[in-house]
Motif scaffolding. Structure first.
Motif, PDB file in Angstrom:
ATOM      1  N   ASP A  16       0.827  -1.050   0.087  1.00 59.42           N
ATOM      2  CA  ASP A  16       0.011  -0.005   0.034  1.00 59.42           C
ATOM      3  C   ASP A  16       0.823   1.253   0.060  1.00 59.42           C
ATOM      4  OD1 ASP A  16      -2.045  -1.499   0.057  1.00 59.42           O
ATOM      5  OD2 ASP A  16      -2.554  -1.442   2.236  1.00 59.42           O
ATOM      6  N   SER A  17       1.081   1.631  -1.140  1.00 60.21           N
ATOM      7  CA  SER A  17       1.678   3.078  -1.274  1.00 60.21           C
ATOM      8  C   SER A  17       0.800   4.184  -0.873  1.00 60.21           C
ATOM      9  CB  SER A  17       2.281   3.213  -2.710  1.00 60.21           C
ATOM     10  OG  SER A  17       1.301   3.405  -3.611  1.00 60.21           O
ATOM     11  N   ALA A  18       1.089   5.335  -0.814  1.00 59.74           N
ATOM     12  CA  ALA A  18       0.176   6.455  -0.493  1.00 59.74           C
ATOM     13  C   ALA A  18      -0.727   6.671  -1.610  1.00 59.74           C
ATOM     14  CB  ALA A  18       1.159   7.892  -0.523  1.00 59.74           C
ATOM     15  N   GLN A  19      -0.364   6.460  -2.863  1.00 60.90           N
ATOM     16  CA  GLN A  19      -1.307   6.781  -4.114  1.00 60.90           C
ATOM     17  C   GLN A  19      -2.208   5.378  -4.241  1.00 60.90           C
ATOM     18  OE1 GLN A  19      -1.142   9.260  -6.244  1.00 60.90           O
ATOM     19  NE2 GLN A  19      -3.335   8.614  -6.600  1.00 60.90           N
ATOM     20  N   VAL A  20      -1.947   4.409  -3.805  1.00 57.84           N
ATOM     21  CA  VAL A  20      -2.879   3.170  -3.781  1.00 57.84           C
ATOM     22  C   VAL A  20      -3.684   3.601  -2.444  1.00 57.84           C
ATOM     23  CG1 VAL A  20      -3.059   0.818  -3.086  1.00 57.84           C
ATOM     24  CG2 VAL A  20      -1.310   1.419  -4.651  1.00 57.84           C
ATOM     25  N   LEU A  21      -3.561   3.833  -1.629  1.00 57.97           N
ATOM     26  CA  LEU A  21      -4.540   4.185  -0.455  1.00 57.97           C
ATOM     27  C   LEU A  21      -5.332   5.611  -0.916  1.00 57.97           C
ATOM     28  CD1 LEU A  21      -2.114   3.668   2.582  1.00 57.97           C
ATOM     29  CD2 LEU A  21      -4.231   2.424   2.115  1.00 57.97           C
ATOM     30  N   LYS A  22      -4.723   6.367  -1.351  1.00 58.13           N
ATOM     31  CA  LYS A  22      -5.416   7.747  -1.744  1.00 58.13           C
ATOM     32  C   LYS A  22      -6.621   7.275  -2.744  1.00 58.13           C
ATOM     33  CE  LYS A  22      -5.203  12.203  -3.919  1.00 58.13           C
ATOM     34  NZ  LYS A  22      -4.407  13.230  -4.470  1.00 58.13           N
ATOM     35  N   ASP A  23      -6.110   6.418  -3.690  1.00 58.76           N
ATOM     36  CA  ASP A  23      -7.040   6.062  -4.786  1.00 58.76           C
ATOM     37  C   ASP A  23      -8.102   5.160  -4.202  1.00 58.76           C
ATOM     38  OD1 ASP A  23      -5.599   7.526  -6.668  1.00 58.76           O
ATOM     39  OD2 ASP A  23      -4.633   5.630  -7.485  1.00 58.76           O
ATOM     40  N   TYR A  24      -7.931   4.311  -3.382  1.00 56.58           N
ATOM     41  CA  TYR A  24      -8.716   3.636  -2.730  1.00 56.58           C
ATOM     42  C   TYR A  24      -9.898   4.320  -1.714  1.00 56.58           C
ATOM     43  CZ  TYR A  24     -10.833  -0.239   0.326  1.00 56.58           C
ATOM     44  OH  TYR A  24     -11.726  -1.134   1.034  1.00 56.58           O
ATOM     45  N   VAL A  25      -9.394   5.073  -1.002  1.00 55.44           N
ATOM     46  CA  VAL A  25     -10.278   5.804  -0.068  1.00 55.44           C
ATOM     47  C   VAL A  25     -11.241   6.822  -0.493  1.00 55.44           C
ATOM     48  CG1 VAL A  25      -8.980   5.458   2.262  1.00 55.44           C
ATOM     49  CG2 VAL A  25      -8.660   7.683   0.953  1.00 55.44           C
ATOM     50  N   SER A  26     -10.667   7.369  -1.953  1.00 53.67           N
ATOM     51  CA  SER A  26     -11.375   8.597  -2.689  1.00 53.67           C
ATOM     52  C   SER A  26     -12.596   7.967  -3.385  1.00 53.67           C
ATOM     53  CB  SER A  26     -10.548   8.978  -3.548  1.00 53.67           C
ATOM     54  OG  SER A  26      -9.275   9.688  -3.026  1.00 53.67           O
ATOM     55  N   VAL A  27     -12.620   6.403  -3.375  1.00 55.62           N
ATOM     56  CA  VAL A  27     -13.805   5.850  -3.895  1.00 55.62           C
ATOM     57  C   VAL A  27     -14.829   6.231  -2.904  1.00 55.62           C
ATOM     58  CG1 VAL A  27     -14.954   3.924  -4.251  1.00 55.62           C
ATOM     59  CG2 VAL A  27     -12.661   4.259  -5.249  1.00 55.62           C
ATOM     60  N   PHE A  28     -14.755   6.245  -1.599  1.00 53.98           N
ATOM     61  CA  PHE A  28     -15.680   6.344  -0.758  1.00 53.98           C
ATOM     62  C   PHE A  28     -16.037   7.764  -0.200  1.00 53.98           C
ATOM     63  CE2 PHE A  28     -13.704   2.272  -0.157  1.00 53.98           C
ATOM     64  CZ  PHE A  28     -14.916   1.403  -0.111  1.00 53.98           C
ATOM     65  N   ASN A  29     -14.885   8.628  -0.319  1.00 52.05           N
ATOM     66  CA  ASN A  29     -14.994   9.983   0.034  1.00 52.05           C
ATOM     67  C   ASN A  29     -13.601  10.714  -0.243  1.00 52.05           C
ATOM     68  OD1 ASN A  29     -15.032  12.366   1.547  1.00 52.05           O
ATOM     69  ND2 ASN A  29     -16.603  11.910   2.684  1.00 52.05           N
ATOM     70  N   PRO A  30     -13.662  11.713  -0.982  1.00 49.37           N
ATOM     71  CA  PRO A  30     -12.303  12.131  -1.260  1.00 49.37           C
ATOM     72  C   PRO A  30     -11.523  12.951  -0.161  1.00 49.37           C
ATOM     73  CG  PRO A  30     -14.022  13.097  -2.991  1.00 49.37           C
ATOM     74  CD  PRO A  30     -14.653  12.138  -1.904  1.00 49.37           C
ATOM     75  N   ALA A  31     -12.391  13.240   0.841  1.00 50.30           N
ATOM     76  CA  ALA A  31     -11.775  13.717   2.018  1.00 50.30           C
ATOM     77  C   ALA A  31     -11.219  12.846   2.990  1.00 50.30           C
ATOM     78  CB  ALA A  31     -12.854  14.543   2.585  1.00 50.30           C
ATOM     79  N   PHE A  32     -11.356  11.434   2.778  1.00 52.29           N
ATOM     80  CA  PHE A  32     -10.618  10.357   3.819  1.00 52.29           C
ATOM     81  C   PHE A  32      -9.344  10.397   3.293  1.00 52.29           C
ATOM     82  CE2 PHE A  32     -14.658   7.381   4.194  1.00 52.29           C
ATOM     83  CZ  PHE A  32     -15.492   8.449   4.811  1.00 52.29           C
TER      84      PHE A  32
END
Length: 136
Positions: free
Chosen positions: A56-72
């Motif tokens: 889990d790179s920072a980008q992988v996590l950003k892409d993942y949580v953004s699916v639920f809410n871009p502020a996560f």
């Protein structure tokens, strides 16, 4: 660091993007809880802390949580850094990150752990508890 979030209520959840069930279900509940909070959702920061720093790179996590809410936010680091965080919350991570705590850790505006919520609460219960802290 949580110190940078002082003044906001934080919801800390441990998981990983490749999780097939509990992680996406919990993030979906948190998404609904933020909708239930309306304008007060801006005062809450949801944070997914990885249990699989090897993948889990920072980008992988950003892409993942953004699916639920871009502020996560999604947080990762070296395995040693992550182990320090897991230990601070009493989270046991096994099986390459697949076995981990499913609890939600609620941090108040001053940075204090105030609640530990079980994963079976629905979004309205989560929103109610967050609202209670926000209204203090």
């Amino acid at each position: 660091q949580l110190d940078s979030l002082r003044g906001r209520v934080s919801v800390v959840f441990f998981g990983y993007p490749h999780c097939p069930d509990e992680c996406p279900a919990t993030l979906a509940k948190l998404k609904l809880a933020m909708l239930d909070l309306g304008g007060q959702a801006q005062e809450v920061q949801v944070i997914l802390v990885t249990t699989d720093p090897a993948r889990d790179s920072a980008q992988v996590l950003k892409d993942y949580v953004s699916v639920f809410n871009p502020a996560f936010l999604g947080l990762t680091g070296s395995p040693a850094e992550m182990e320090t965080v897991w230990n601070a919350y009493g989270v046991v991570v096994e099986d390459g990150g697949e076995t981990h705590s499913e609890l939600l850790y609620i941090i108040d505006r001053e940075g204090n752990l105030r609640l530990t919520l079980p994963p079976d609460l629905d979004s309205l219960d989560i929103a109610h508890d967050l609202k209670t802290l926000l209204d203090e």
